[in-house]
Design a protein around this motif. Structure first.
Motif, PDB file in Angstrom:
ATOM      1  N   THR A 154     -20.072   5.294  38.314  1.00  0.00           N
ATOM      2  CA  THR A 154     -19.346   4.546  37.288  1.00  0.00           C
ATOM      3  C   THR A 154     -19.534   3.051  37.476  1.00  0.00           C
ATOM      4  OG1 THR A 154     -17.233   4.173  38.420  1.00  0.00           O
ATOM      5  CG2 THR A 154     -17.575   6.339  37.423  1.00  0.00           C
ATOM      6  N   SER A 155     -19.498   2.336  36.365  1.00  0.00           N
ATOM      7  CA  SER A 155     -19.590   0.877  36.389  1.00  0.00           C
ATOM      8  C   SER A 155     -18.623   0.315  35.349  1.00  0.00           C
ATOM      9  CB  SER A 155     -21.018   0.422  36.081  1.00  0.00           C
ATOM     10  OG  SER A 155     -21.346   0.715  34.744  1.00  0.00           O
ATOM     11  N   PRO A 156     -18.239  -0.965  35.474  1.00  0.00           N
ATOM     12  CA  PRO A 156     -17.227  -1.517  34.571  1.00  0.00           C
ATOM     13  C   PRO A 156     -17.725  -1.869  33.180  1.00  0.00           C
ATOM     14  CG  PRO A 156     -17.892  -3.161  36.174  1.00  0.00           C
ATOM     15  CD  PRO A 156     -18.564  -1.889  36.567  1.00  0.00           C
ATOM     16  N   LEU A 157     -19.044  -2.009  32.987  1.00  0.00           N
ATOM     17  CA  LEU A 157     -19.579  -2.487  31.718  1.00  0.00           C
ATOM     18  C   LEU A 157     -20.660  -1.544  31.203  1.00  0.00           C
ATOM     19  CD1 LEU A 157     -20.051  -6.239  32.720  1.00  0.00           C
ATOM     20  CD2 LEU A 157     -18.111  -5.250  31.497  1.00  0.00           C
ATOM     21  N   LYS A 158     -20.736  -1.419  29.873  1.00  0.00           N
ATOM     22  CA  LYS A 158     -21.786  -0.590  29.284  1.00  0.00           C
ATOM     23  C   LYS A 158     -23.162  -1.128  29.626  1.00  0.00           C
ATOM     24  CE  LYS A 158     -19.131   1.008  25.265  1.00  0.00           C
ATOM     25  NZ  LYS A 158     -19.059   1.010  23.784  1.00  0.00           N
ATOM     26  N   TYR A 210     -12.779  -4.480  40.393  1.00  0.00           N
ATOM     27  CA  TYR A 210     -12.457  -4.667  38.978  1.00  0.00           C
ATOM     28  C   TYR A 210     -11.082  -4.080  38.652  1.00  0.00           C
ATOM     29  CZ  TYR A 210     -14.463  -6.065  34.482  1.00  0.00           C
ATOM     30  OH  TYR A 210     -14.757  -6.733  33.319  1.00  0.00           O
ATOM     31  N   LEU A 211     -10.520  -3.332  39.579  1.00  0.00           N
ATOM     32  CA  LEU A 211      -9.141  -2.847  39.465  1.00  0.00           C
ATOM     33  C   LEU A 211      -8.172  -4.001  39.240  1.00  0.00           C
ATOM     34  CD1 LEU A 211      -7.589  -0.127  41.685  1.00  0.00           C
ATOM     35  CD2 LEU A 211      -6.522  -2.367  41.743  1.00  0.00           C
ATOM     36  N   ARG A 238      -8.336  -4.390  31.819  1.00  0.00           N
ATOM     37  CA  ARG A 238      -8.877  -3.047  31.982  1.00  0.00           C
ATOM     38  C   ARG A 238      -8.736  -2.483  33.386  1.00  0.00           C
ATOM     39  NH1 ARG A 238     -14.737  -4.217  30.432  1.00  0.00           N
ATOM     40  NH2 ARG A 238     -15.041  -2.003  30.770  1.00  0.00           N
ATOM     41  N   GLY A 239      -8.124  -3.245  34.294  1.00  0.00           N
ATOM     42  CA  GLY A 239      -8.023  -2.789  35.672  1.00  0.00           C
ATOM     43  C   GLY A 239      -7.252  -1.492  35.835  1.00  0.00           C
TER      44      GLY A 239
END
Length: 842
Positions: free
Chosen positions: A251-255, A320-321, A326-327
């Motif tokens: 998983t990653s935070p950005l598309k 990024y939490l 979005r965290g």
């Protein structure tokens, strides 16, 4: 007779640098000492060490003890050139002054190892009167200082010239703690059975410990600086898991980052790779599946059966939490993941890692190994730049503040840092990543420097061919913005920001990866997870707009971007320069930003309406248990009883008010979810707006084009500086009024219940642009209808497609609206907006 005080300080500095491995066997660093402000460089000190050995004593690599003792004795009282009978390496010292050279004994035969050092001046330089013509400075014996007038032109001081004093060649006398921590690997207890290599890589200590824990079936949290090699830990986990016949989710935070990881792993992983980002679905049953964290959270709630054979989930950028908006998604994913799944969490260095790991152990079913390293393979050196004084070590900040003074309090010159670019170019400190916190400023600076040519003729031809081949691969005609971009890149210059078309950003990234792009002006998104380092990083400013006002950078944000400086295996150290005008020079909290402790990661747990609706299905009346297990509650457990109780009351009160909102608006009742609530629970964003609009009839009988405009209007949020909302076509007016009325009532209910604003007001300023796109207009023709950047248009259209698909899948088969939702998806999803097509082409 002891050497004079200033020389002893220089010798002590050399000893410090050797002891802390700032200088190693084989190093050569030129020592230059300017006589006065615009003077000729005349001095050089050389040390010749015939043999040296580094021992690792716990945390500190040191020179062999006997050799270090002899070294210090030689410079603090020993006679130059004397060789005493003792154990340890022999040392020879010689001095060269001006153009005459005098050997002070010892054997000068090669091979010899040259170590040099520099000491910054103790006091600010003073401009002295120029010497009289024909009267050079000095004692007339050829060993004194020569005047500027008598110096050959090549030796005269000029900014950025070869031979001029530069702080880049200095070694600081006392490294700040943050730099000292990077100077050597910390002592890490490595299990005896830990692997030493993976594929063709020699593993460093923290990678070995992490690999051992993964093999032992543990979850792992790895915190290490940017560029230290955390991704290799992920690759080890992927290889180990797939070898056992299980699947891995990355998983990653950005598309955009997910798309890049998909390409990277597809090329290197040696296995089938899938991608799931909401607007792209490629091979979702693949052994290695890349997805955004939001999509994984949705899968956990909506289709947990798809995760039965997933053994490991890799959380890239888990810090990024702490993201305000979005965290909470990261926290929800960790809390509600199936117990069978192990985690491999990767993060930059964070000060409260111990706290995060302790919490994870309380909510996670597997043992958790904490692996932390502050060692950076390529250490960073931090500088400031002001046009009056040029580059300077940030440890000399106070002295530079006094030297600059308060005159010319604000520089308005758009070429404030022109001299800096000249220096970086002349000293070949390229490639350079120049971070600007404005999209327009990225483009302006690139155009302003378009006169520079940073490439040889051969390199120009190579990058031109690469540019054309990449455009051809993506079926892009070199026209419009690409013409300017090509002209710039063939001179080694480019720009990159979120307002560009995704395919244009992809072209720039590939050019930068090739090493032919020497100067890239970019926004901070380039530093998020993308492994594209440079030799030098420049900050256009140390403050940025945070959505409300301009504020100074956090230390964590600074280090995230600064970490892109220094290419492992290429550069000995990374160079980081902050451009400071006079106001910033005096006001910027540089000590906190550059040398201070990184900010701790804070919980942003704030259950969205869609998550609450899903939890009601699983937990029913026990929904408050979700908060009881949260990182937010755990963090306050370590505080005073009073603060702990106040936080508990505040959080649970907000949770109850949100549940009351869902009851008042018809999403839940005494029996659980209503039909409206079941639809909203299947949507991951704008869930109450879309579901309420559907059940109140605002979407009835709309064509595909009008449905596309409604979804775009609910999603779009115009940036500052874009044109105000335009009048919509008359045929769409009734739909617009109906949707606005639905959202107005929802916001009114939120306000009545004192819920912080979560529901966004619709913005229909893109209606004409949406209609034109649906009717087949090209992307570059939409600027007639909106000032929104092409990249923002594509991103909004893609999010609309994702929401349209989610609503279509949530509707029962009896809904005729499903067919018109398909029509809207087809109208929007073409050309530059079609993310899957772009991935397949590239």
């Amino acid at each position: 007779m002891n050497p004079p005080r200033h020389r002893r300080a220089r010798h002590a500095e050399i000893a410090f640098c050797i002891f802390h491995k700032k200088l190693e066997v084989g190093d050569q660093v030129l020592h230059q000492r300017a006589v006065h402000h615009n003077s000729l460089v005349v001095g050089k000190v050389e040390l010749i060490v015939e043999h040296a050995k580094h021992d690792f004593d716990g945390r500190k690599p040191a020179l062999h003890e006997a050799g270090l003792s002899e070294f210090l004795e030689l410079f603090h009282g020993g006679k130059p050139g004397a060789r005493q009978e003792r154990d340890g390496p022999p040392v020879v010292y010689r001095r060269r002054m001006g153009i005459s050279t005098r050997d002070w004994g010892g054997n000068s035969a090669r091979p010899r190892i040259l170590l040099s050092s520099v000491t910054p001046p103790r006091k600010p330089w003073k401009r002295s009167r120029p010497p009289s013509p024909g009267k050079p400075r000095g004692n007339g014996k050829g060993r004194g200082r020569r005047s500027k007038a008598s110096a050959p032109p090549s030796e005269r001081f000029r900014f950025g010239a070869e031979g001029a004093r530069s702080p880049y060649e200095e070694v600081a006398q006392e490294a700040p703690p943050s730099i000292a921590r990077e100077s050597a690997p910390a002592a890490i207890e490595i299990p005896a059975d830990a692997p030493t290599r993976f594929r063709n890589y020699e593993l460093n200590p923290f990678q070995r410990v992490a690999a051992s824990a993964i093999r032992a079936g543990k979850s792992v949290v790895v915190a290490a600086p940017t560029g230290a090699g955390k991704t290799l830990v992920a690759e080890i986990a992927i290889a180990e898991t797939i070898a056992r016949g299980k699947r891995v989710v990355y998983t990653s935070p950005l598309k955009a980052l997910s798309n890049q990881k998909f390409r990277d792993f597809k090329a290197a992983a040696g296995t089938t790779v899938g991608l799931l980002t909401g607007d792209v679905s490629i091979d979702p049953e693949a052994p290695l599946l890349i997805m955004t964290t939001e999509i994984l959270r949705n899968e956990i709630f909506d289709a947990p059966e798809r995760l039965l054979d997933v053994e490991v989930v890799i959380f890239d950028e888990v810090h990024y939490l702490d993201d305000f908006d979005r965290g909470t998604v990261w926290e929800e994913t960790i809390l509600f993941a199936p117990p069978s799944i192990r985690f491999v969490a990767l993060s930059a260095t964070i000060p409260n890692l111990d706290q995060f790991v302790r919490w994870l152990r309380t909510v996670h079913a597997h043992p958790v190994e904490q692996v932390e390293s502050s060692w950076r393979p390529v250490p960073l050196r931090h500088f400031g730049y002001h046009p009056k004084v040029g580059e300077f070590d940030l440890q000399d900040l106070d002295r530079m503040r006094r030297r600059v003074g308060m005159s010319g309090f604000r520089y308005l010159d758009p070429d404030l840092a022109k001299g800096l670019l000249n220096s970086l170019q002349n000293r070949e400190l390229v490639p350079v990543l120049w971070f600007c916190f404005s999209r327009k400023e990225c483009e302006r600076r690139a155009r302003r420097n378009g006169w520079r040519n940073l490439l040889t003729r051969t390199e120009q031809e190579r990058i031109g061919r690469l540019f054309d081949e990449t455009c051809a691969a993506f079926h892009q005609e070199v026209a419009g913005d690409l013409v300017e971009l090509r002209n710039l890149t063939t001179r080694g210059i480019g720009y990159h920001h979120a307002g560009m078309l995704p395919v244009h950003k992809e072209i720039v990234e590939r050019l930068f990866t090739s090493g032919l792009l020497k100067l890239l002006f970019t926004t901070e998104t380039f530093a998020m997870g993308i492994n594209m380092p440079a030799r030098t990083v420049v900050f256009d400013s140390l403050r940025k707009f945070n959505g409300v006002a301009f504020d100074w950078l956090r230390a964590r944000d600074y280090m995230q971007m600064a970490g892109r400086a220094g290419r492992q295996g290429i550069d000995r150290e990374g160079c980081v320069v902050s451009v400071l005008d006079t106001e910033d020079l005096h006001d910027a909290p540089v000590e906190r930003i550059v040398f201070g402790e990184l900010e701790p990661v804070r919980s942003r747990f704030n259950l969205a309406y869609a998550t609450l609706l899903r939890l009601i299905e699983h937990l029913g009346a026990r929904i408050e248990e979700a908060w009881e297990r949260s990182f937010n509650r755990y963090q306050f457990e370590e505080m005073s009883p009073d603060r702990r109780e106040k936080n508990r009351e505040r959080q649970l009160d907000l949770l109850r008010r949100k549940l009351q909102f869902l009851r008042e608006t018809g999403f839940i009742d005494e029996g659980g979810l209503t039909d409206r609530g079941k639809i909203a629970a299947r949507l991951s964003a704008y869930e109450v707006q879309f579901a309420d609009s559907l059940f109140r009839g605002a979407l009835e009988e709309l064509s595909g084009k009008h449905l596309a405009a409604v979804f775009v209007g609910i999603i779009h949020e115009g940036r500052k500086g874009e044109s105000l909302e335009q009048p919509v076509p008359s045929a769409f007016n009734r739909t617009k009024r109906a949707v606005n009325e639905v959202v107005r009532n929802l916001k009114k209910e939120e306000k009545r219940l004192l819920i912080p604003e979560e529901i966004k007001k619709p913005d229909f300023s893109l209606t004409f642009a949406t209609f034109a796109w649906c009717e087949g207009d090209p992307i570059d023709a939409l600027d007639r209808h909106t000032d929104a950047a092409p990249g923002d248009l594509v991103r909004t259209f893609r999010t609309a497609i994702q929401c349209l698909r989610q609503l279509r899948h949530a509707l029962p088969g009896s809904y005729t609206l499903r067919e018109r939702l398909d029509e809207a998806i087809e109208l929007l999803n073409r050309d530059e907006v079609d993310a899957k097509r772009q991935l397949e082409l590239g």
